[in-house]
Design a protein around this motif. Sequence first.
Motif, PDB file in Angstrom:
ATOM      1  N   TYR A 149       0.720  -1.175   0.005  1.00  0.00           N
ATOM      2  CA  TYR A 149       0.048  -0.010  -0.010  1.00  0.00           C
ATOM      3  C   TYR A 149       0.803   1.135   0.058  1.00  0.00           C
ATOM      4  CZ  TYR A 149      -4.551  -2.510   1.027  1.00  0.00           C
ATOM      5  OH  TYR A 149      -5.421  -3.205   0.873  1.00  0.00           O
ATOM      6  N   THR A 150       0.969   1.879  -1.072  1.00  0.00           N
ATOM      7  CA  THR A 150       1.683   3.198  -1.192  1.00  0.00           C
ATOM      8  C   THR A 150       0.968   4.228  -1.756  1.00  0.00           C
ATOM      9  OG1 THR A 150       2.512   2.594  -3.418  1.00  0.00           O
ATOM     10  CG2 THR A 150       3.869   1.854  -1.604  1.00  0.00           C
ATOM     11  N   LYS A 151      -0.237   4.087  -2.454  1.00  0.00           N
ATOM     12  CA  LYS A 151      -0.852   5.226  -2.914  1.00  0.00           C
ATOM     13  C   LYS A 151      -2.111   5.445  -1.934  1.00  0.00           C
ATOM     14  CE  LYS A 151      -0.155   3.441  -7.590  1.00  0.00           C
ATOM     15  NZ  LYS A 151      -0.789   3.040  -8.792  1.00  0.00           N
ATOM     16  N   PRO A 152      -2.333   6.722  -1.777  1.00  0.00           N
ATOM     17  CA  PRO A 152      -3.526   7.139  -1.009  1.00  0.00           C
ATOM     18  C   PRO A 152      -4.866   6.720  -1.343  1.00  0.00           C
ATOM     19  CG  PRO A 152      -2.304   8.886  -1.649  1.00  0.00           C
ATOM     20  CD  PRO A 152      -1.661   8.013  -2.459  1.00  0.00           C
ATOM     21  N   GLU A 153      -5.120   6.519  -2.778  1.00  0.00           N
ATOM     22  CA  GLU A 153      -6.328   5.995  -3.158  1.00  0.00           C
ATOM     23  C   GLU A 153      -6.612   4.417  -2.953  1.00  0.00           C
ATOM     24  OE1 GLU A 153      -3.844   6.604  -7.071  1.00  0.00           O
ATOM     25  OE2 GLU A 153      -3.981   7.479  -4.968  1.00  0.00           O
ATOM     26  N   ASP A 154      -5.362   3.634  -2.790  1.00  0.00           N
ATOM     27  CA  ASP A 154      -5.436   2.318  -2.602  1.00  0.00           C
ATOM     28  C   ASP A 154      -5.727   2.176  -0.981  1.00  0.00           C
ATOM     29  OD1 ASP A 154      -4.894   1.591  -4.922  1.00  0.00           O
ATOM     30  OD2 ASP A 154      -2.712   1.208  -4.575  1.00  0.00           O
ATOM     31  N   ILE A 155      -5.127   3.012  -0.134  1.00  0.00           N
ATOM     32  CA  ILE A 155      -5.528   3.047   1.368  1.00  0.00           C
ATOM     33  C   ILE A 155      -6.809   3.263   1.709  1.00  0.00           C
ATOM     34  CG2 ILE A 155      -4.960   4.240   3.527  1.00  0.00           C
ATOM     35  CD1 ILE A 155      -1.881   4.433   2.464  1.00  0.00           C
ATOM     36  N   SER A 156      -7.535   4.533   0.992  1.00  0.00           N
ATOM     37  CA  SER A 156      -8.980   4.706   1.185  1.00  0.00           C
ATOM     38  C   SER A 156      -9.786   3.714   0.838  1.00  0.00           C
ATOM     39  CB  SER A 156      -9.297   6.119   0.065  1.00  0.00           C
ATOM     40  OG  SER A 156      -8.322   7.132   0.765  1.00  0.00           O
ATOM     41  N   GLN A 157      -9.367   2.977  -0.186  1.00  0.00           N
ATOM     42  CA  GLN A 157     -10.296   1.950  -1.049  1.00  0.00           C
ATOM     43  C   GLN A 157     -10.317   0.650   0.058  1.00  0.00           C
ATOM     44  OE1 GLN A 157     -10.734   0.431  -5.020  1.00  0.00           O
ATOM     45  NE2 GLN A 157      -9.260  -0.908  -4.129  1.00  0.00           N
ATOM     46  N   THR A 158      -9.164   0.452   0.957  1.00  0.00           N
ATOM     47  CA  THR A 158      -9.513  -0.970   1.527  1.00  0.00           C
ATOM     48  C   THR A 158     -10.030  -0.308   2.978  1.00  0.00           C
ATOM     49  OG1 THR A 158      -8.200  -2.821   2.778  1.00  0.00           O
ATOM     50  CG2 THR A 158      -7.142  -0.426   3.136  1.00  0.00           C
ATOM     51  N   ILE A 159      -9.906   0.931   3.416  1.00  0.00           N
ATOM     52  CA  ILE A 159     -10.627   1.305   4.662  1.00  0.00           C
ATOM     53  C   ILE A 159     -12.176   1.232   4.078  1.00  0.00           C
ATOM     54  CG2 ILE A 159     -10.878   3.344   6.295  1.00  0.00           C
ATOM     55  CD1 ILE A 159      -7.886   3.922   5.944  1.00  0.00           C
ATOM     56  N   ARG A 160     -12.560   1.609   3.189  1.00  0.00           N
ATOM     57  CA  ARG A 160     -13.951   1.698   2.701  1.00  0.00           C
ATOM     58  C   ARG A 160     -14.348   0.407   2.725  1.00  0.00           C
ATOM     59  NH1 ARG A 160     -12.397   5.761  -0.791  1.00  0.00           N
ATOM     60  NH2 ARG A 160     -12.604   3.957  -2.736  1.00  0.00           N
ATOM     61  N   PHE A 161     -13.704  -0.531   2.053  1.00  0.00           N
ATOM     62  CA  PHE A 161     -14.125  -2.013   1.969  1.00  0.00           C
ATOM     63  C   PHE A 161     -14.409  -2.507   3.499  1.00  0.00           C
ATOM     64  CE2 PHE A 161     -11.995  -2.828  -2.151  1.00  0.00           C
ATOM     65  CZ  PHE A 161     -13.211  -2.493  -2.907  1.00  0.00           C
ATOM     66  N   TRP A 162     -13.526  -2.192   4.591  1.00  0.00           N
ATOM     67  CA  TRP A 162     -13.811  -2.874   5.648  1.00  0.00           C
ATOM     68  C   TRP A 162     -14.928  -1.974   6.185  1.00  0.00           C
ATOM     69  CZ3 TRP A 162     -12.788  -6.764   8.543  1.00  0.00           C
ATOM     70  CH2 TRP A 162     -12.890  -6.707   9.988  1.00  0.00           C
ATOM     71  N   ARG A 163     -15.139  -0.714   6.172  1.00  0.00           N
ATOM     72  CA  ARG A 163     -16.218  -0.023   6.834  1.00  0.00           C
ATOM     73  C   ARG A 163     -17.544  -0.343   6.276  1.00  0.00           C
ATOM     74  NH1 ARG A 163     -13.406   6.138   7.430  1.00  0.00           N
ATOM     75  NH2 ARG A 163     -12.002   5.486   9.156  1.00  0.00           N
ATOM     76  N   ALA A 164     -17.313  -0.862   5.122  1.00  0.00           N
ATOM     77  CA  ALA A 164     -18.531  -1.162   4.324  1.00  0.00           C
ATOM     78  C   ALA A 164     -19.604  -2.512   4.990  1.00  0.00           C
ATOM     79  CB  ALA A 164     -18.462  -1.595   2.816  1.00  0.00           C
ATOM     80  N   LEU A 165     -18.624  -3.155   5.697  1.00  0.00           N
ATOM     81  CA  LEU A 165     -19.078  -4.436   6.501  1.00  0.00           C
ATOM     82  C   LEU A 165     -19.935  -4.171   7.709  1.00  0.00           C
ATOM     83  CD1 LEU A 165     -15.918  -6.643   6.593  1.00  0.00           C
ATOM     84  CD2 LEU A 165     -17.638  -6.565   4.603  1.00  0.00           C
TER      85      LEU A 165
END
Length: 471
Positions: free
Chosen positions: A290-306
């Motif tokens: 994970y180096t790109k801000p957009e990838d970090i934001s995406q995985t956080i969103r995926f987890w919170r979607a649960l």
Amino acid sequence: MERDSALDHDFHSAWGSVYTNHSTVGDKETLPLWEQYAVNKGAVDRKYQLLLNEYTDLFSKVLGGYYPISMHAHATDSLMPTTIASLILNTAATSPLVLDSPTLRPKADEKPEDAGLRVRNFALSLLGWDETHVLSPNFVVADNIYGAGYGPLAHTSKEWEINAIAAGPKPVVVNMREADEETLNAQFAEAKAKGCIAVVFDMVSTEDGIVMAPKKFGMIKACCARNRLLLIVDETMTAMRCGAPFAFQRPEYVREAAEYQPDFVIFGKGIGVSGIAIGFGGVITQILAYTKPEDISQTIRFWRALVSRPIRLPILLEALSILRASVKENWPEQSEQIGNAIRDVLHELDPSTRAPGAIRGIGAVITINKEVALRYRVMCASRRRSPWVRLLPKLGGATPTREELLRRVFGQDSKEQRQVLTREAELSGAIPLWCFICGIEATSKDWCRACYLSFCDNEVCVQAFHRHACV
């Protein structure tokens, strides 16, 4: 006008979850939202995701690049092996290693179960896991860790009331203070083979206030890396109070095994909410690319979607204000100043506290012998059977001077301040919040009006309280 009207002898501060007595509602950036919320809740509610993203970004900036990924009502809720296992599996499955790979990422024309199995097997291989780690995940914990309030870590508690309600797998307890690197590595390897997924410890022991030695911290990080064990630091008490955003970010710790950092940090309600913060340069997380801000934001969103909404809107507004106050008032720096001021006053009043180890902790996390706290009539966070208690002074406002600490907290002149609190309580029908003896919620109406102190109904506390000498 007092420089800090909030200064008093409550160094309990709701187990350290109250950072300041200064109202956060007046924060100029949040106040318009509160005013709008009072008349049109829906209008503010529609800004929820924007506010949550703002909180996430600000948290990361304030707390050294760690992101609040998983929110919980209580810090103990975070320290569940199944929660941590699911969280790291989700982070691996949604990482650039998977989503940017033509062979691993899900394909539009394949069965979902085939994609899921392929990604799952990749994640298990990356983490060095087998089915035991999935079905019966467990932790390695330091032998002096607090033990949490309930759940699996409560098995390690020395308080029978907590130990009696422990549930879940017993963690593997390791003496991390005394073990050498060879012994520690062997114990971690054995624990990993039995299903352990992470090593959990705190930088300042809530058991006795002893601070983790920097070289020992580096050794633990290196052993975690060798055995592919997640590194989790419990900073529930120490965040902001330790001279740095998190204690492990103090210079003396950063230097040791600098290539490895904690994967997860457990944080508490003092930052507005409890939960798990993730760093993408951790012992394990750094291999997920994970180096790109957009990838970090995406995985956080995926987890919170649960889950539905990880923080209720009013709490989210307060949490934003707390973080802003910490920046404006520089709480980490102030914690060092407050801690030093309190230590200096204790040294002056009680020469016995000058002995090595008599005052423990770091920054504004101060641990002293319970008898000293009782002598100076200070409310503090304690455990009924422990000889040690924690002083957790509030941050915010001006750093108290020696004279103010003597006049408002420790000295005989503090009687005037205590009388002010007594009159306020009697007018509102309130009582002092915390048992002066054991630190849990005070319940007795027969409290001391001279000292502004109360107690719980436990027989031991009742007897001890009535032996205290008034100011």
